[in-house]
Design a protein around this motif. Structure first.
Motif, PDB file in Angstrom:
ATOM      1  N   THR A 191       0.834  -1.200   0.000  1.00 25.39           N
ATOM      2  CA  THR A 191       0.000   0.000   0.000  1.00 25.39           C
ATOM      3  C   THR A 191       0.872   1.255   0.000  1.00 25.39           C
ATOM      4  O   THR A 191       0.590   2.234  -0.689  1.00 25.39           O
ATOM      5  CB  THR A 191      -0.944  -0.017   1.220  1.00 25.39           C
ATOM      6  OG1 THR A 191      -1.726  -1.203   1.168  1.00 25.39           O
ATOM      7  CG2 THR A 191      -1.846   1.188   1.221  1.00 25.39           C
ATOM      8  N   GLU A 227      -6.420   0.704  -0.926  1.00 25.58           N
ATOM      9  CA  GLU A 227      -6.941   0.012   0.253  1.00 25.58           C
ATOM     10  C   GLU A 227      -8.424  -0.267   0.177  1.00 25.58           C
ATOM     11  O   GLU A 227      -8.831  -1.378  -0.062  1.00 25.58           O
ATOM     12  CB  GLU A 227      -6.573   0.755   1.538  1.00 25.58           C
ATOM     13  CG  GLU A 227      -5.185   0.373   1.971  1.00 25.58           C
ATOM     14  CD  GLU A 227      -4.843   0.691   3.405  1.00 25.58           C
ATOM     15  OE1 GLU A 227      -5.294   1.709   3.932  1.00 25.58           O
ATOM     16  OE2 GLU A 227      -4.093  -0.104   3.999  1.00 25.58           O
ATOM     17  N   ASP A 277      -5.588  -1.990  -5.092  1.00 28.69           N
ATOM     18  CA  ASP A 277      -4.912  -2.452  -3.883  1.00 28.69           C
ATOM     19  C   ASP A 277      -5.852  -3.398  -3.140  1.00 28.69           C
ATOM     20  O   ASP A 277      -6.860  -2.963  -2.589  1.00 28.69           O
ATOM     21  CB  ASP A 277      -4.563  -1.234  -3.020  1.00 28.69           C
ATOM     22  CG  ASP A 277      -3.672  -1.590  -1.843  1.00 28.69           C
ATOM     23  OD1 ASP A 277      -3.137  -2.715  -1.822  1.00 28.69           O
ATOM     24  OD2 ASP A 277      -3.526  -0.738  -0.949  1.00 28.69           O
ATOM     25  N   GLU A 278      -5.530  -4.657  -3.128  1.00 30.96           N
ATOM     26  CA  GLU A 278      -6.338  -5.676  -2.467  1.00 30.96           C
ATOM     27  C   GLU A 278      -7.822  -5.505  -2.761  1.00 30.96           C
ATOM     28  O   GLU A 278      -8.623  -5.316  -1.848  1.00 30.96           O
ATOM     29  CB  GLU A 278      -6.116  -5.621  -0.946  1.00 30.96           C
ATOM     30  CG  GLU A 278      -4.637  -5.488  -0.622  1.00 30.96           C
ATOM     31  CD  GLU A 278      -4.182  -6.397   0.502  1.00 30.96           C
ATOM     32  OE1 GLU A 278      -4.994  -7.185   0.992  1.00 30.96           O
ATOM     33  OE2 GLU A 278      -2.991  -6.325   0.842  1.00 30.96           O
TER      34      GLU A 278
HETATM   35 MG   LIG Z   1      -2.149  -2.740   2.084  1.00 33.02          MG
END
Ligand SMILES: [Mg+2]
Ligand SMILES: Nc1ncnc2c1ncn2[C@@H]1O[C@H](COP(=O)(O)OP(=O)(O)OP(=O)(O)O)[C@@H](O)[C@H]1O
Lengths: 325, 322
Positions: free
Chosen positions: B48, B88, B160-161
């Protein structure tokens, strides 16, 4: 482009409208207190005053000469000791009828004594609230980071948001200042009191228009600096208590650097403050004297401008470099 | 023009705190143009943080970043229109509707309204676009975030994820979306600590640990000759002898619970013959495919070990000096 976006966001933001309603209610509350304090003299009060006056007059007729004598003796004694004439006007001690009547406030006096402070409170609080919450919500929701992935030029984002808050509060400022100004005038008019609106008073009202947008800018800028409504609230409260109330309250010589004093000066076109100077006398007693100092309008406006520009610049620099997570 | 969608050199970032915490420690990342690139690493490895630096949200302490050849953050404004990102979790104004949120972003970059309707339809959100963002399910929030990135019609998408907290159907949907975006000719960078999902869609991967690059390349390259192993189960008392026999024959052997795993491009028949010659008969025998998962665990584990070893050594020299 950003400015238009931000204005749109403020318009659809429910909390902004809530503060608009709160501002209107607050203004009407100020008018209510004005209504209560703007009392014309009633016949009953006149009668009571007459009774008290007659009472005093009777006593004067009995003991008046003694009192004048005692006064003159005292005056002579002080003049002997200090070499200065204290200037008691002993002959004027006779009771006067008008001293027993309560003072009838005029509109101008009311504005000077309490109207300005109330207006500063309402306009300042509403402005700060709108500015702070609008920007702090961006940080707390993370929407600021999302926006920055669309527009990474931070200074533009900053200018857009601060500018939008300032512009958006102009109509509200007009509304609240009209309610307060016209309301106070109408109350004095209805109560049959002196409601003369001098040019100076009119200009005060015009300058009051700047208060709310300025407060909104300061609120937004503080939120950019501190990123949370709660922290801004704490800092503003800390400043009001620590500096304005305690600091300036204890050392009046600091009054030229008080935001409150300068705001009043901004509205009144210059203002005055009192400084107490105390001297120990040779005999050990302390003699205090209160002298009135004037602050020019130029000082008031200049001081507020410098503080404002500094805040805006510091917040811009901090936001430009800040890590956003 | 650059060959890479993203390249970083010696990227470094540490967070100020009670103690300085190094989050990214000299990262050299190469993301080729086109396809899905997996950005893998365990929790706290700096994924991140890296992505935030790519997007100019945080400032690197050191190092260079280029996106499509543009230096970041200096010339990020020139290239940001080609980059869509979700960092995120989707972050929008909770009390505005999905449509309002998108319209605000669209107007901030001067995109016309019809595009908002278009991306809402594309992500299947048209029906709920009038509801407040706060009332959305996680999957819908994720879809709204994807819709937002599509407002710009980007060449590079950074997720991100993106499947964090989604159910299998949601995960499948996101995966399909990412694949489709890549097939349209865009570059997709997807970070994850769950490897199974990236393995299936990623063309290339970079694996990081403790803020450093551990391995990168195509999935096949990284799995390498570990792609096929032979799994043998013997009687428990014969396990040790069998391991000796196979090792003596030059094979790499690992034990995995009751079984032995023989690495290298081995034919199960060869293993069977070697054991039978010594009078060892397998109860079970077969080839197994090694997933990226186990390679990943091995690599990141090694990275940890390397770190502790380094620390030990430093400790040792300290004592010698004293
Ligand atoms: Mg992360
Ligand atoms: N805002 C912050 N302040 C201080 N330290 C931080 C901050 N953000 C991240 N870190 C630290 O930096 C390191 C890397 O964090 P990062 O979030 O980049 O990891 P990650 O690879 O994204 O992990 P995850 O898979 O859990 O999302 C961690 O040790 C973390 O504690």
């Amino acid at each position: 482009m950003l400015l238009r976006t931000e204005l749109r966001r403020l318009r659809i933001r429910r909390l902004v409208w809530l503060f608009v309603v709160a501002g209107v209610l607050g203004s009407f509350f100020v008018l209510f207190t004005t209504w209560v304090s703007a009392q014309p003299i009633t016949d009953e009060m006149r009668e009571q005053a007459e009774v008290a006056y007659q009472d005093q007059l009777e006593r004067w007729e009995e003991h008046g000469e003694e009192e004048i004598e005692r006064c003159e003796e005292e005056q002579a004694r002080i003049a002997d000791e200090t070499g200065e004439d204290p200037g008691f006007d002993c002959a004027d001690m006779m009771p006067q009828r008008e001293h027993f009547l309560p003072h009838e406030q005029s509109l101008a006096e009311h504005v000077d004594w309490s109207g300005l402070t109330s207006a500063i409170m309402v306009l300042g609080v509403v402005g700060l609230a709108i500015g702070t919450t609008a920007v702090a919500a961006e940080f707390s929701s993370g929407a600021m980071a999302t926006l920055l992935t669309f527009q990474p030029r931070r200074l533009r984002v900053y200018a857009g948001k601060v500018g939008a808050v300032a512009l958006a509060t102009v109509p509200l400022s007009l509304l609240l200042c009209t309610i307060l100004g016209v309301g106070m005038w109408a109350i004095f008019e209805i109560r049959g009191l002196d409601a003369t609106v001098s040019d100076a008073l009119l200009w005060t009202a015009v300058r009051a228009l700047a208060l709310l947008p300025a407060a909104a800018i300061v609120g937004a800028v503080l939120a950019f600096l501190l990123r949370s409504t709660a922290v801004v609230l704490a800092v503003v409260a800390g400043f009001a208590i620590g500096w304005e109330a305690i600091g300036v309250g204890m050392a009046q010589t600091l009054a030229p650097f008080s935001i409150r004093t300068n705001l009043v000066g901004w509205l009144q076109y210059g203002t005055t403050y009192f400084v107490n100077t105390c001297e120990s006398q040779p005999d050990g007693s302390v003699f205090c004297d209160s002298t009135e100092q004037t602050l020019s309008f130029a000082w008031n406006a200049g001081f507020l401008a410098v503080v404002g520009v500094l805040l805006i610049a510091v917040a811009a620099l901090v936001f430009r470099r800040r890590d956003l997570s | 023009m650059s060959d890479y969608a993203i390249s970083t050199d010696g990227l470094r970032k540490s967070y100020r705190g009670v103690r300085r915490r190094v989050a990214v420690d000299g990262l050299d990342l190469r993301v080729p143009v086109g396809g899905v690139h997996g950005f893998l690493g365990p929790n706290g490895s700096g994924k991140t943080t890296t992505i935030r630096m790519l997007l100019g949200l945080i400032r690197p302490d050191d190092g260079e970043i280029r996106i499509f050849g543009h230096e970041v953050p200096a010339t990020l404004p020139d290239v940001i229109a080609r980059v869509g990102a979700i960092v995120e979790s989707p972050k929008f104004f909770p009390n505005f509707t999905g449509r309002q949120n998108l319209e605000l972003l669209a107007s901030a970059i001067g995109t016309k309204r019809p595009r908002v309707r278009q991306v809402l339809a594309e992500t299947g959100l048209s029906d709920r676009a009038g509801d407040r963002f706060a009332t959305y399910s996680l999957g819908m929030k994720q879809r709204l975030a994807i819709a937002a990135t599509l407002l710009k019609e980007p060449d590079l998408l950074i997720f991100d994820e993106p499947t964090n907290g989604l159910d299998p159907a949601g995960i499948h949907e996101i995966r399909t979306t990412m694949r489709r975006l890549a097939d349209e000719g865009r570059t997709v960078l997807v970070s994850s600590h769950i490897l199974a999902e990236v393995e299936q869609i990623a063309d290339t991967v970079s694996i990081i640990g403790r803020g450093r690059l551990i391995a990168s390349g195509s999935v096949a390259e990284i799995i390498g000759d570990r792609a096929e192993s032979v799994r043998v189960v013997l009687r428990p008392e014969e396990g040790e002898r069998a391991e000796g026999v196979l090792t003596a024959a030059g094979l790499t052997v690992r034990s995995d619970h009751e079984a032995l795993l023989v690495d290298g491009a081995t034919d199960p028949a060869d293993v069977n013959r070697l054991l039978a010659e010594q009078g060892l008969y397998a109860r079970e025998l077969g080839g197994v495919r090694v997933g990226l998962e186990s390679v990943f665990l091995e690599l990141t584990h090694d990275a940890e070990l390397g770190r502790t070893r380094r620390r030990d050594r430093r400790h040792g020299t300290g004592e010698e000096a004293a």
